[in-house]
Motif scaffolding. Structure first.
Motif, PDB file in Angstrom:
ATOM      1  N   SER A  21      -4.919 -24.137  37.715  1.00 31.32           N
ATOM      2  CA  SER A  21      -3.738 -23.282  37.640  1.00 31.32           C
ATOM      3  C   SER A  21      -2.821 -23.740  36.521  1.00 31.32           C
ATOM      4  O   SER A  21      -2.810 -24.923  36.161  1.00 31.32           O
ATOM      5  CB  SER A  21      -2.978 -23.288  38.967  1.00 31.32           C
ATOM      6  N   CYS A  22      -2.064 -22.798  36.012  1.00 28.98           N
ATOM      7  CA  CYS A  22      -1.122 -23.091  34.933  1.00 28.98           C
ATOM      8  C   CYS A  22       0.141 -22.284  35.172  1.00 28.98           C
ATOM      9  O   CYS A  22       0.076 -21.058  35.346  1.00 28.98           O
ATOM     10  CB  CYS A  22      -1.741 -22.726  33.591  1.00 28.98           C
ATOM     11  N   GLU A  23       1.253 -22.958  35.182  1.00 30.48           N
ATOM     12  CA  GLU A  23       2.529 -22.292  35.412  1.00 30.48           C
ATOM     13  C   GLU A  23       3.466 -22.538  34.238  1.00 30.48           C
ATOM     14  O   GLU A  23       3.602 -23.681  33.789  1.00 30.48           O
ATOM     15  CB  GLU A  23       3.168 -22.777  36.711  1.00 30.48           C
ATOM     16  N   VAL A  24       4.074 -21.473  33.791  1.00 29.09           N
ATOM     17  CA  VAL A  24       5.025 -21.554  32.688  1.00 29.09           C
ATOM     18  C   VAL A  24       6.419 -21.780  33.251  1.00 29.09           C
ATOM     19  O   VAL A  24       6.840 -21.086  34.167  1.00 29.09           O
ATOM     20  CB  VAL A  24       5.009 -20.267  31.860  1.00 29.09           C
ATOM     21  N   SER A  25       7.120 -22.731  32.701  1.00 27.63           N
ATOM     22  CA  SER A  25       8.489 -22.995  33.122  1.00 27.63           C
ATOM     23  C   SER A  25       9.375 -23.182  31.906  1.00 27.63           C
ATOM     24  O   SER A  25       8.902 -23.204  30.772  1.00 27.63           O
ATOM     25  CB  SER A  25       8.540 -24.247  34.003  1.00 27.63           C
ATOM     26  N   GLY A  26      10.678 -23.298  32.175  1.00 27.73           N
ATOM     27  CA  GLY A  26      11.606 -23.520  31.086  1.00 27.73           C
ATOM     28  C   GLY A  26      12.436 -22.310  30.748  1.00 27.73           C
ATOM     29  O   GLY A  26      13.222 -22.336  29.796  1.00 27.73           O
ATOM     30  N   GLY A  27      12.276 -21.246  31.532  1.00 29.81           N
ATOM     31  CA  GLY A  27      13.054 -20.056  31.270  1.00 29.81           C
ATOM     32  C   GLY A  27      12.258 -18.810  31.571  1.00 29.81           C
ATOM     33  O   GLY A  27      11.160 -18.870  32.134  1.00 29.81           O
ATOM     34  N   THR A  28      12.802 -17.685  31.161  1.00 30.17           N
ATOM     35  CA  THR A  28      12.127 -16.399  31.319  1.00 30.17           C
ATOM     36  C   THR A  28      11.609 -15.967  29.961  1.00 30.17           C
ATOM     37  O   THR A  28      12.380 -15.882  29.005  1.00 30.17           O
ATOM     38  CB  THR A  28      13.080 -15.344  31.887  1.00 30.17           C
ATOM     39  N   PHE A  29      10.317 -15.723  29.911  1.00 29.19           N
ATOM     40  CA  PHE A  29       9.697 -15.409  28.634  1.00 29.19           C
ATOM     41  C   PHE A  29       8.861 -14.151  28.735  1.00 29.19           C
ATOM     42  O   PHE A  29       8.368 -13.815  29.801  1.00 29.19           O
ATOM     43  CB  PHE A  29       8.792 -16.568  28.185  1.00 29.19           C
ATOM     44  N   ASP A  30       8.727 -13.487  27.627  1.00 29.68           N
ATOM     45  CA  ASP A  30       7.774 -12.376  27.538  1.00 29.68           C
ATOM     46  C   ASP A  30       6.427 -12.984  27.170  1.00 29.68           C
ATOM     47  O   ASP A  30       6.188 -13.352  26.028  1.00 29.68           O
ATOM     48  CB  ASP A  30       8.216 -11.367  26.482  1.00 29.68           C
ATOM     49  N   ILE A  31       5.580 -13.077  28.162  1.00 27.25           N
ATOM     50  CA  ILE A  31       4.278 -13.701  27.953  1.00 27.25           C
ATOM     51  C   ILE A  31       3.282 -12.650  27.519  1.00 27.25           C
ATOM     52  O   ILE A  31       3.017 -11.702  28.251  1.00 27.25           O
ATOM     53  CB  ILE A  31       3.807 -14.409  29.226  1.00 27.25           C
ATOM     54  N   ASN A  32       2.738 -12.826  26.347  1.00 25.95           N
ATOM     55  CA  ASN A  32       1.769 -11.874  25.814  1.00 25.95           C
ATOM     56  C   ASN A  32       0.364 -12.185  26.300  1.00 25.95           C
ATOM     57  O   ASN A  32      -0.413 -11.296  26.630  1.00 25.95           O
ATOM     58  CB  ASN A  32       1.794 -11.900  24.292  1.00 25.95           C
ATOM     59  N   ILE A  33       0.025 -13.465  26.262  1.00 23.44           N
ATOM     60  CA  ILE A  33      -1.317 -13.921  26.621  1.00 23.44           C
ATOM     61  C   ILE A  33      -1.197 -15.226  27.403  1.00 23.44           C
ATOM     62  O   ILE A  33      -0.406 -16.097  27.044  1.00 23.44           O
ATOM     63  CB  ILE A  33      -2.185 -14.172  25.368  1.00 23.44           C
ATOM     64  N   MET A  34      -1.979 -15.346  28.444  1.00 20.67           N
ATOM     65  CA  MET A  34      -2.125 -16.616  29.152  1.00 20.67           C
ATOM     66  C   MET A  34      -3.608 -16.865  29.334  1.00 20.67           C
ATOM     67  O   MET A  34      -4.344 -15.948  29.719  1.00 20.67           O
ATOM     68  CB  MET A  34      -1.442 -16.593  30.525  1.00 20.67           C
ATOM     69  N   GLY A  35      -4.019 -18.086  29.066  1.00 21.61           N
ATOM     70  CA  GLY A  35      -5.442 -18.347  29.201  1.00 21.61           C
ATOM     71  C   GLY A  35      -5.790 -19.809  29.119  1.00 21.61           C
ATOM     72  O   GLY A  35      -4.924 -20.680  29.224  1.00 21.61           O
ATOM     73  N   TRP A  36      -7.077 -20.037  28.949  1.00 24.32           N
ATOM     74  CA  TRP A  36      -7.601 -21.391  28.946  1.00 24.32           C
ATOM     75  C   TRP A  36      -8.573 -21.621  27.794  1.00 24.32           C
ATOM     76  O   TRP A  36      -9.352 -20.732  27.440  1.00 24.32           O
ATOM     77  CB  TRP A  36      -8.350 -21.665  30.257  1.00 24.32           C
ATOM     78  N   PHE A  37      -8.500 -22.813  27.262  1.00 20.29           N
ATOM     79  CA  PHE A  37      -9.471 -23.338  26.313  1.00 20.29           C
ATOM     80  C   PHE A  37     -10.017 -24.629  26.908  1.00 20.29           C
ATOM     81  O   PHE A  37      -9.452 -25.173  27.852  1.00 20.29           O
ATOM     82  CB  PHE A  37      -8.812 -23.631  24.960  1.00 20.29           C
TER      83      PHE A  37
END
Length: 116
Positions: A21-37
């Protein structure tokens, strides 16, 4: 400041399952892409899977049909890994692209070991 917090990873047997799992923090963002490498020892980092804003997904051929990426909420994604193979071992990095300027951010990486 965008921060990515990864969880999951660890040891899995061949044929087994694991989720990252991956969670974005630090504010509210317009996330275009979320993924994994991922990056195996001695190899270059390679694309695994991602989800774009519309919900459309893309998978690397090597994981297609075995891995599933899904969004738990606006700022968290999970990579469900099934029928894991030895070649899936490596460090998995969460990646997000945010905003109109398409800024890229990376997680610190989480290790996946595949062994019986």
């Amino acid at each position: 400041q965008v921060q990515l917090v990864e969880s999951g990873g660890g040891l899995v047997q061949p044929g087994g399952s694991l989720s990252l799992s991956c969670e974005v923090s630090g504010g509210t963002f317009d996330i275009n892409i979320m993924g994994w490498f991922r990056q195996a020892p001695g190899k270059e980092r390679e694309f695994v899977a991602h989800m774009i804003t519309s919900g459309a997904t893309l998978y690397a051929d090597a994981v297609k049909g075995r891995f599933t990426i899904y969004r738990e909420n606006a700022q968290k994604i999970t990579l469900q890994m099934n029928n894991v193979k030895p070649e899936d071992a490596g460090v998995y990095y969460c990646h997000v692209e945010v905003g109109r300027w398409r800024d890229d951010y990376w997680g610190q990486g989480t290790q996946v070991f595949v062994s019986s």
